[in-house]
Design a protein around this motif. Structure first.
Motif, PDB file in Angstrom:
ATOM      1  N   MET A 160     -74.010  54.697   1.760  1.00  0.00           N
ATOM      2  CA  MET A 160     -75.362  54.349   1.036  1.00  0.00           C
ATOM      3  C   MET A 160     -76.558  54.073   1.635  1.00  0.00           C
ATOM      4  O   MET A 160     -77.465  54.845   0.676  1.00  0.00           O
ATOM      5  CB  MET A 160     -74.423  52.953   0.721  1.00  0.00           C
ATOM      6  CG  MET A 160     -74.154  52.953  -0.889  1.00  0.00           C
ATOM      7  SD  MET A 160     -74.819  53.640  -1.854  1.00  0.00           S
ATOM      8  CE  MET A 160     -73.934  53.207  -3.055  1.00  0.00           C
ATOM      9  N   THR A 161     -76.521  53.774   2.563  1.00  0.00           N
ATOM     10  CA  THR A 161     -77.683  53.757   4.058  1.00  0.00           C
ATOM     11  C   THR A 161     -77.579  54.741   4.153  1.00  0.00           C
ATOM     12  O   THR A 161     -77.015  55.580   5.332  1.00  0.00           O
ATOM     13  CB  THR A 161     -77.720  53.044   4.630  1.00  0.00           C
ATOM     14  OG1 THR A 161     -76.520  52.394   5.402  1.00  0.00           O
ATOM     15  CG2 THR A 161     -78.282  51.487   3.784  1.00  0.00           C
ATOM     16  N   ARG A 164     -90.410  55.938  -1.598  1.00  0.00           N
ATOM     17  CA  ARG A 164     -90.083  54.685  -1.689  1.00  0.00           C
ATOM     18  C   ARG A 164     -90.621  53.725  -3.043  1.00  0.00           C
ATOM     19  O   ARG A 164     -91.307  55.035  -3.692  1.00  0.00           O
ATOM     20  CB  ARG A 164     -90.270  53.443  -1.008  1.00  0.00           C
ATOM     21  CG  ARG A 164     -90.170  51.516  -1.152  1.00  0.00           C
ATOM     22  CD  ARG A 164     -88.769  51.358  -1.128  1.00  0.00           C
ATOM     23  NE  ARG A 164     -87.882  51.603  -0.495  1.00  0.00           N
ATOM     24  CZ  ARG A 164     -88.000  50.327   0.423  1.00  0.00           C
ATOM     25  NH1 ARG A 164     -88.611  48.731   0.482  1.00  0.00           N
ATOM     26  NH2 ARG A 164     -87.396  50.532   1.330  1.00  0.00           N
ATOM     27  N   PRO A 185     -89.424  44.257 -11.924  1.00  0.00           N
ATOM     28  CA  PRO A 185     -88.176  43.360 -12.030  1.00  0.00           C
ATOM     29  C   PRO A 185     -87.719  43.552 -13.195  1.00  0.00           C
ATOM     30  O   PRO A 185     -89.050  43.717 -14.905  1.00  0.00           O
ATOM     31  CB  PRO A 185     -88.071  42.273 -11.504  1.00  0.00           C
ATOM     32  CG  PRO A 185     -89.209  42.062 -11.861  1.00  0.00           C
ATOM     33  CD  PRO A 185     -90.667  43.107 -10.464  1.00  0.00           C
ATOM     34  N   VAL A 186     -87.129  44.079 -14.133  1.00  0.00           N
ATOM     35  CA  VAL A 186     -86.422  43.717 -15.770  1.00  0.00           C
ATOM     36  C   VAL A 186     -86.731  42.522 -16.165  1.00  0.00           C
ATOM     37  O   VAL A 186     -87.475  42.557 -17.704  1.00  0.00           O
ATOM     38  CB  VAL A 186     -84.837  43.805 -15.415  1.00  0.00           C
ATOM     39  CG1 VAL A 186     -84.591  43.879 -17.095  1.00  0.00           C
ATOM     40  CG2 VAL A 186     -84.369  44.820 -15.106  1.00  0.00           C
ATOM     41  N   SER A 227     -88.137  49.659 -14.547  1.00  0.00           N
ATOM     42  CA  SER A 227     -87.105  50.009 -13.783  1.00  0.00           C
ATOM     43  C   SER A 227     -85.381  50.893 -13.534  1.00  0.00           C
ATOM     44  O   SER A 227     -84.836  51.672 -12.851  1.00  0.00           O
ATOM     45  CB  SER A 227     -86.299  48.427 -13.131  1.00  0.00           C
ATOM     46  OG  SER A 227     -85.290  47.985 -14.051  1.00  0.00           O
ATOM     47  N   ARG A 228     -85.636  50.722 -14.609  1.00  0.00           N
ATOM     48  CA  ARG A 228     -84.586  52.144 -15.422  1.00  0.00           C
ATOM     49  C   ARG A 228     -84.621  53.300 -14.892  1.00  0.00           C
ATOM     50  O   ARG A 228     -84.070  54.175 -15.302  1.00  0.00           O
ATOM     51  CB  ARG A 228     -84.010  51.994 -16.519  1.00  0.00           C
ATOM     52  CG  ARG A 228     -83.441  50.556 -16.393  1.00  0.00           C
ATOM     53  CD  ARG A 228     -82.810  50.593 -18.262  1.00  0.00           C
ATOM     54  NE  ARG A 228     -81.781  50.976 -18.399  1.00  0.00           N
ATOM     55  CZ  ARG A 228     -81.068  51.608 -19.635  1.00  0.00           C
ATOM     56  NH1 ARG A 228     -81.480  50.658 -21.003  1.00  0.00           N
ATOM     57  NH2 ARG A 228     -80.609  52.309 -20.225  1.00  0.00           N
ATOM     58  N   ARG A 282     -84.696  53.852 -11.160  1.00  0.00           N
ATOM     59  CA  ARG A 282     -83.920  54.186 -10.914  1.00  0.00           C
ATOM     60  C   ARG A 282     -82.697  55.616 -10.921  1.00  0.00           C
ATOM     61  O   ARG A 282     -82.663  56.358 -10.251  1.00  0.00           O
ATOM     62  CB  ARG A 282     -82.342  53.264 -11.437  1.00  0.00           C
ATOM     63  CG  ARG A 282     -82.870  51.833 -11.248  1.00  0.00           C
ATOM     64  CD  ARG A 282     -81.609  51.788 -10.426  1.00  0.00           C
ATOM     65  NE  ARG A 282     -80.257  51.255 -11.375  1.00  0.00           N
ATOM     66  CZ  ARG A 282     -79.317  51.236 -10.589  1.00  0.00           C
ATOM     67  NH1 ARG A 282     -78.754  52.070  -9.064  1.00  0.00           N
ATOM     68  NH2 ARG A 282     -77.998  51.914 -11.400  1.00  0.00           N
ATOM     69  N   VAL A 330     -85.574  52.592  -4.833  1.00  0.00           N
ATOM     70  CA  VAL A 330     -86.143  51.513  -5.743  1.00  0.00           C
ATOM     71  C   VAL A 330     -86.523  50.311  -4.913  1.00  0.00           C
ATOM     72  O   VAL A 330     -85.838  49.078  -4.681  1.00  0.00           O
ATOM     73  CB  VAL A 330     -85.871  51.826  -7.122  1.00  0.00           C
ATOM     74  CG1 VAL A 330     -86.136  50.550  -7.903  1.00  0.00           C
ATOM     75  CG2 VAL A 330     -85.142  52.682  -7.719  1.00  0.00           C
ATOM     76  N   GLU A 331     -88.064  49.546  -5.174  1.00  0.00           N
ATOM     77  CA  GLU A 331     -87.959  48.196  -4.576  1.00  0.00           C
ATOM     78  C   GLU A 331     -89.263  47.619  -5.656  1.00  0.00           C
ATOM     79  O   GLU A 331     -90.218  47.705  -6.041  1.00  0.00           O
ATOM     80  CB  GLU A 331     -89.261  48.664  -3.916  1.00  0.00           C
ATOM     81  CG  GLU A 331     -89.504  47.516  -2.874  1.00  0.00           C
ATOM     82  CD  GLU A 331     -90.367  47.369  -1.800  1.00  0.00           C
ATOM     83  OE1 GLU A 331     -90.090  47.999  -0.943  1.00  0.00           O
ATOM     84  OE2 GLU A 331     -91.035  46.165  -1.886  1.00  0.00           O
ATOM     85  N   PRO A 332     -88.424  46.417  -6.811  1.00  0.00           N
ATOM     86  CA  PRO A 332     -88.761  45.516  -7.847  1.00  0.00           C
ATOM     87  C   PRO A 332     -89.855  45.308  -6.902  1.00  0.00           C
ATOM     88  O   PRO A 332     -89.541  44.943  -6.059  1.00  0.00           O
ATOM     89  CB  PRO A 332     -87.911  45.195  -8.475  1.00  0.00           C
ATOM     90  CG  PRO A 332     -86.728  45.147  -7.199  1.00  0.00           C
ATOM     91  CD  PRO A 332     -87.183  46.158  -6.605  1.00  0.00           C
ATOM     92  N   MET A 333     -90.999  44.576  -8.113  1.00  0.00           N
ATOM     93  CA  MET A 333     -91.997  43.479  -7.572  1.00  0.00           C
ATOM     94  C   MET A 333     -92.426  43.175  -8.367  1.00  0.00           C
ATOM     95  O   MET A 333     -92.947  43.633  -9.595  1.00  0.00           O
ATOM     96  CB  MET A 333     -93.534  44.537  -6.700  1.00  0.00           C
ATOM     97  CG  MET A 333     -92.723  45.053  -5.560  1.00  0.00           C
ATOM     98  SD  MET A 333     -93.845  45.987  -4.206  1.00  0.00           S
ATOM     99  CE  MET A 333     -94.907  44.403  -3.627  1.00  0.00           C
ATOM    100  N   GLU A 334     -93.660  41.828  -8.083  1.00  0.00           N
ATOM    101  CA  GLU A 334     -93.601  41.084  -9.225  1.00  0.00           C
ATOM    102  C   GLU A 334     -95.009  41.695  -9.825  1.00  0.00           C
ATOM    103  O   GLU A 334     -95.601  43.128  -9.110  1.00  0.00           O
ATOM    104  CB  GLU A 334     -94.884  40.229  -8.612  1.00  0.00           C
ATOM    105  CG  GLU A 334     -93.133  38.818  -8.903  1.00  0.00           C
ATOM    106  CD  GLU A 334     -92.547  38.382  -9.569  1.00  0.00           C
ATOM    107  OE1 GLU A 334     -93.054  37.856 -10.930  1.00  0.00           O
ATOM    108  OE2 GLU A 334     -91.475  39.050 -10.069  1.00  0.00           O
TER     109      GLU A 334
END
Lengths: 591, 262
Positions: A1-2, A49, A54-55, A62-63, A66, A81-85
């Motif tokens: 994965m990584t 990146r 976020p969802v 985010s979908r 992804r 993928v990096e979710p952020m406020e």
């Protein structure tokens, strides 16, 4: 994965081997050969990146992110993928310009005029914070088109707008994906007359009270306004529904027409391509703190939005919102207490009128915030003024609702401003707005997700949602008999934005391939459940859109994604190779 | 508005569960003695209890600012966690059934409160003050170290990244719970899982008191493991958060033991 760890390890192994070889060999010829090898930095895998929200904040981006990441990975890119406020994301993208790729939504949902793209795409805004060319993209050709559409009309303007859409499609500083339907829900047992989407301030102002309650309750999933109410700070604002209730502009769009709002009337003189408007304010306008709103405040607003330091800084520090509209204005002069003369730069009268829709700010509040911003008294950033850093905890506007109190992250309470002109008998506005609003208080609650927001309306804790909902809650709205679904086309297009300042995204060829790794029709079906329309241009869905103008390669049917949703990996990899990129062991390399 | 009925429901269920367990596991006799001796017993364990109360108070005050500070100084480790464990949570969730969802949802909300509060009552009913001291110290360590991690790391749970493959089961089936949990926790505080670490802490201390309360050790283990499973099944936490939570619980229980014995 990584996969991230592989490249540096590889690098150090090469370095160690090379050093070892050189040491062992010793002899001159070998050293020379070693130098030849070492002189070329080993290429590394392309790492991207993808930033998104976020969802809980919005289920769609985010979908999309992804999907893009998995297709990039299939092409040998180390993508994650990096979710952020939202606030943190837009700070990174709009203010710091520190990102590779983001998936986001254009913040304005009610726009039709192509001049809205001026600030988003013009090269001269590449270094500015805000929704001003966050891509850092420069193109002389596109700039020309943007200037031409601003100053021309009729066929000439149309040609420029078609041209600029083709330019954007060719160069892909950002990839438009879809124009969504803005979904919301309302209940009608306490308030009726929902003429349109509750996210529009004018809709909220024109409601009929049918129940006993004097409080209109609305719910949002975007709580930024509960902590920051600064109308000029881009990172905190989405559509600005609440801000537009607190702050009045000279003109507002009502039922699709730009109508005089704080202005009673205006006279527009087309001049010779540099129009001048003489704007008369309505009588007895007041700020929420009781001060009079005069022509001086209007003149101040235009000067201040163009340079929040009011000339104190070495170069102007403009507000991070309203930049495109402010750039239309050349000079504003006070003619008398209630009249201003606004001189525009090169612009057609139709475009120039857009400048009247920015909020008017009180001079006596903002005049003192022109100093460079400080942290604990220490000046840290000379290109940021106190005005831009301010949270504006107790906003003083002139809008129909005034700020009452707020709890950060939870709620906000506004109360009706009885000195507002709507409470009198204003001319030129539809009946439903006259005398309004019919409630004394507006309460905004923050819900953690779309489901929680709908639940609150269903339970009677709110009358409407004022942030767009995802399609996943539509069945829930259908099951509740008290709820009605609101769905209307929004112009807040979803897009993938690229930071064109750094390699490999600085390469147009690279971006064009990335753009084709997503298929808009598939996204509309899978991600938006059909509540959107594919868009290859930010103007898709407006009369300005011309499908024929697009280069075949970048049009709607040009994706590497097959109709069944799988990626044609071989073709996309071949495209990268054709664009001059190399593969090593399945990894896409960047020099 | 919606918060109040949800809170009322949680409190009511908790009171019923607590009373029943107290009668069954602790016994009427012990409860009677406790009632008369409680002030004296609390005095004996004054220091760790005071520390815990202070920690909880600080925690409730700094919760909001901590999230803000984390965005300034913390590292966003969401992509890293996903890189490490991949699609474990979607796989785990795909095994589920509606009955599982109900069980795990109730375990996550009601079971958690029960598992945390009951041992406080049960240990207060003992003449030996050491279990209560151990528990109080272990709880404090959990909250303090948890807070440090929440400043240093920003992470979203699977439900916030994997919208396509993970359903936010708790909140889609019981949206009302989100009004409760969002007051208690920000959605970026997922690493480590405090639900896991506190449940595992309770199991650890219950193990130490298995001779006095054998029934409780069994219940705590069963409910605790269900809660830990629920954190992942409901899409709230990653397996990585759970592992980190177990490590945190280990540290906390060891610290608690040292204090109680020392």
């Amino acid at each position: 994965m990584t996969r991230g760890g592989a490249a540096p390890q590889d690098l150090s192994r090469r370095a160690v081997l090379a050093t070892a070889a050189a040491t062992l060999a010793g002899a001159g010829g070998c050293v020379k050969r070693t130098r030849n090898v070492m002189a070329r930095d080993p290429p590394e895998q392309v790492t991207l990146r993808i930033l998104t929200v976020p969802v809980d904040a919005n289920p769609y981006p985010s979908r999309i992110a992804r999907e893009l990441a998995s297709h990039l990975q299939a092409c040998g890119v180390d993508a994650s993928v990096e979710p952020m406020e939202p606030e943190a994301l837009y700070r990174r993208v709009l203010l710091e310009h520190d990102f590779d790729v983001y998936v986001g939504q254009f913040p304005r949902s009610e726009w039709r005029d192509p001049d809205t793209l001026y600030a988003l795409c013009h090269s001269m805004f590449g270094g500015e914070p805000g929704w001003q060319n966050p891509f850092g993209y420069t193109s002389m050709g596109l700039d020309d088109d943007l200037e031409t559409q601003r100053t021309s009309s009729g066929r000439e303007r149309r040609r420029a707008v078609t041209d600029l859409q083709a330019h954007l499609a060719e160069d892909q500083p950002f990839t438009p994906l879809a124009v969504p339907d803005a979904l919301g829900t309302t209940r009608t047992d306490r308030f009726g007359g929902w003429h349109g989407n509750p996210m529009q301030p004018v809709v909220l102002l024109g409601l009929d009270r049918v129940g006993d309650t004097d409080t209109l309750s609305v719910v949002t999933t975007d709580g930024r306004v509960t902590g920051n109410r600064n109308p000029i700070a881009a990172e905190f604002r989405a559509r600005g529904t609440i801000i537009d209730l607190l702050y009045d502009p000279l003109a507002r769009e009502v039922d699709g027409v730009t109508k005089p709002w704080s202005a009673a009337d205006w006279r527009l003189d087309g001049g010779d391509g540099q129009p001048v408007a003489e704007v008369t304010l309505r009588p007895d306008l007041r700020w929420h703190d009781g001060e009079s709103l005069t022509a001086a405040d209007v003149a101040f607003t235009y000067e201040f939005l163009a340079d929040t330091s009011l000339g104190n800084a070495d170069s102007p520090i403009p507000a991070s919102r309203y930049r495109g509209r402010i750039s239309l204005v050349d000079e504003v002069a006070v003619a008398d207490e209630r009249t201003v003369r606004i001189a525009f730069g090169d612009a057609s009268p139709v475009v120039a009128m857009r400048a009247l829709t920015v909020p008017i700010l009180p001079q006596h509040v903002w005049r003192d915030r022109t100093e460079p911003a400080t942290i604990a008294g220490v000046e840290t950033n000379r290109t940021m003024t106190e005005a831009l850093a301010w949270n504006n905890p107790r906003p003083v506007g002139s809008g129909p609702l005034a700020f009452d109190r707020g709890v950060p992250g939870e709620s906000l309470r506004l109360s009706r401003f009885d000195d507002h002109f709507l409470r009198g008998d204003p001319e030129g506005l539809p009946d439903r707005l006259v005398g309004g609003p019919e409630y004394g208080e507006l309460r905004l609650s923050v819900a953690g997700s779309d489901d929680a927001a709908v639940e609150l309306v269903a339970a009677g804790g709110a009358d409407a949602t004022v942030s767009p909902l995802g399609a996943a809650v539509v069945p829930r709205i259908g099951r509740e008999s008290a709820l009605s679904l609101v769905s209307d086309p929004s112009r807040a297009f979803y897009h993938v934005g690229y930071n064109t300042r750094t390699a490999p995204l600085s390469n147009t060829r690279f971006r064009r391939i990335v753009a084709r790794l997503l298929d808009r029709a598939t996204l509309v079906d899978d991600v938006f459940d059909g509540y959107a329309r594919p868009a290859a241009s930010p103007l898709a869905g407006t009369p300005w859109y011309e499908a024929d103008a697009f280069p075949d390669e970048m049009g709607l049917g040009s994706s590497f994604v097959r109709p069944d949703g799988t990626l044609d990996t071989a073709s996309s990899k071949a495209a990268f190779v054709e664009a001059g990129y190399r593969y090593d062991d399945g990894r896409l390399l960047v020099e | 508005m919606t918060l109040v009925p949800v809170l009322a429901k949680v409190v009511a269920v908790k009171v019923v569960l607590l009373s029943v367990s107290a009668l069954a596991l602790v016994g009427v006799g012990r409860l009677r003695t406790t009632a008369t001796e409680l002030p004296q017993r609390l005095r004996n364990v004054g220091v760790p209890i005071t520390v815990l109360v202070v920690v909880l108070l600080i925690n409730s005050v700094v919760r909001e600012p901590v999230t803000e500070v984390a965005w300034l100084v913390g590292i966003n480790i969401t992509p890293l966690i996903y890189g490490i464990e991949g699609d474990f949570v979607p796989w785990f969730q795909s095994l589920g059934t509606p009955a599982f969802t109900t069980l795990f949802s109730y375990a996550y909300v009601y079971g958690y409160v029960y598992v945390l509060v009951f041992p406080v009552v049960a240990y207060a009913a003992l003449e030996d003050s050491r279990p209560l001291e151990e528990l109080a110290v272990a709880y404090s360590v959990n909250y303090v170290l948890g807070l440090v991690c929440y400043v240093a790391f920003v992470a979203y749970g699977p439900r916030n990244l994997l919208g396509d493959s993970v359903e936010s089961l708790l909140y889609t089936h019981h949206p009302e719970f989100q009004f409760l949990t969002s007051r208690v926790n920000s959605n970026t505080n997922v690493f480590p899982s405090l639900h896991t670490s506190l449940s595992a802490t309770v199991i650890g201390v219950a193990y130490d008191t298995r001779e006095v309360y054998p029934g409780w050790f069994a219940i705590a283990t069963a409910v605790g493991i269900t809660i830990i499973g629920a954190t992942m099944y409901l899409g709230i936490h990653w397996a990585t958060d759970v592992l980190a939570g177990v490590v945190l619980a280990g540290i906390a229980v060891l610290a608690g033991r040292r204090y109680a014995e020392g």
